[in-house]
Design an enzyme around this catalytic site. Structure first.
Site, mmCIF file in Angstrom:
data_model
loop_
_atom_site.group_PDB
_atom_site.id
_atom_site.type_symbol
_atom_site.label_atom_id
_atom_site.label_comp_id
_atom_site.label_asym_id
_atom_site.label_seq_id
_atom_site.Cartn_x
_atom_site.Cartn_y
_atom_site.Cartn_z
ATOM 1 N N GLU A 141 0.821 -1.211 0.000
ATOM 2 C CA GLU A 141 0.000 0.000 0.000
ATOM 3 C C GLU A 141 0.854 1.261 0.000
ATOM 4 O O GLU A 141 0.514 2.248 -0.671
ATOM 5 C CB GLU A 141 -0.952 -0.017 1.200
ATOM 6 C CG GLU A 141 -2.025 -1.086 1.067
ATOM 7 C CD GLU A 141 -2.928 -1.195 2.285
ATOM 8 O OE1 GLU A 141 -2.694 -0.459 3.282
ATOM 9 O OE2 GLU A 141 -3.862 -2.014 2.263
ATOM 10 N N HIS A 175 -10.091 0.767 0.025
ATOM 11 C CA HIS A 175 -10.636 -0.072 1.084
ATOM 12 C C HIS A 175 -12.159 -0.206 0.987
ATOM 13 O O HIS A 175 -12.767 -0.902 1.797
ATOM 14 C CB HIS A 175 -10.262 0.508 2.457
ATOM 15 C CG HIS A 175 -8.800 0.423 2.760
ATOM 16 N ND1 HIS A 175 -7.878 1.256 2.169
ATOM 17 C CD2 HIS A 175 -8.097 -0.410 3.573
ATOM 18 C CE1 HIS A 175 -6.668 0.949 2.613
ATOM 19 N NE2 HIS A 175 -6.772 -0.052 3.457
#
Length: 281
Positions: A141, A175
């Site tokens: 990420e 997300h």
């Protein structure tokens, strides 16, 4: 060196492509017939390791493709914050700052250990979950949403501050697939938790991005992300639940929270100044 010249629209397009690479890689297994509903199953985590590695490679190829060799410019590794110069100092600084921010939760963790609470990663599944949370997810990420995304946005003409505000939104969007699964299982009752998590990931994304911009080091953002994932969201129930098992020490815990936040705020800018970050040039 590496020269990258993008228009604002191209930079946003690149950033969206990076987001699609990342999230799409997690769901390619669904099209191959695998059951990926439970993200905490060991086999799902293992498949996602392959996925995010692939998305990182695709992201690296995309930014490399936009790079023109030019003498005197920063190298691509420097643009992405992967250079080793100052990496140890930047990492230690990020860890110190983040530990200060989590001073209250660290005290709570120490009290839990003192009370005899055992680590949660004693079985195989929990070890894989811990590995995902503190290493695999932070590495992938931070590379995609900080190193690559911030760089293309700034190269597209966005100021570092504007890029810092935009990139956490993309990080939060990455997300959303978790949130969709929560809402599909629990209905509208899941929405408050979804809103809270989006807000929390956006604020954290801004903090990690700020570390990268000020230190010029990917590793500073990585260390902060790993530590935050290890700690989890602070247990604030001690302040509201009179039956909480640490309620008798609430004043010490509250004072530590306040000290940590004040010390973090006081030291954040002084400790992250003086680095040779191309963002700050």
């Amino acid at each position: 060196g590496c020269s990258i010249s993008l228009s604002g629209a191209e930079a946003v397009g690149y950033a969206v492509a990076l987001l699609v690479f990342f999230v799409g890689s997690l769901y390619v297994w669904n099209f191959l017939g695998y059951d990926n509903q439970d993200r905490n199953k060991v086999e799902v985590i293992q498949r996602r390791v392959v996925s995010v590695f692939g998305s990182c490679v695709a992201s690296a190829i995309l930014v490399q493709w936009s790079c023109e060799p030019v003498a005197g410019e920063p190298t691509l590794a420097e643009l992405l914050g992967l250079q080793l110069e100052d990496s140890v100092q930047a990492s230690v600084t990020a860890l110190l700052l983040t530990m200060l921010l989590f001073a209250g939760p660290l005290l709570q963790l120490a009290l839990d250990v003192q009370a005899g609470e055992k680590p949660a990663w004693r079985d195989r599944q929990q070890r894989w979950i811990m590995l995902r949370n503190v290493l695999l997810a932070p590495v992938s990420e931070e590379f995609v949403f900080r190193s690559c995304t911030l760089m293309v946005l700034v190269k597209g003409g966005f100021s570092p501050v504007a890029a810092l505000l935009l990139s956490p939104l993309l990080f939060a969007l990455a997300h959303v697939h978790h949130f969709y699964l929560d809402v599909s299982r629990r209905g509208l009752a899941a929405l408050p938790a979804v809103f809270f998590t989006i807000s929390y990931t956006s604020v954290f994304g801004a903090y990690a991005g700020g570390l990268l911009i000020r230190t010029g080091s990917f590793y500073s953002a990585l260390v902060a992300h790993s530590f935050c994932n290890f700690m989890g969201f602070p247990d604030l129930g001690v302040f509201f639940n009179k039956y909480h098992f640490h309620r008798d020490r609430v004043h010490w815990i509250g004072g530590t929270y306040i000290f940590g936040v004040l010390a973090f705020s006081w030291l954040l800018f002084p400790l992250t100044s003086g680095y040779s970050s191309w963002y700050m040039a």
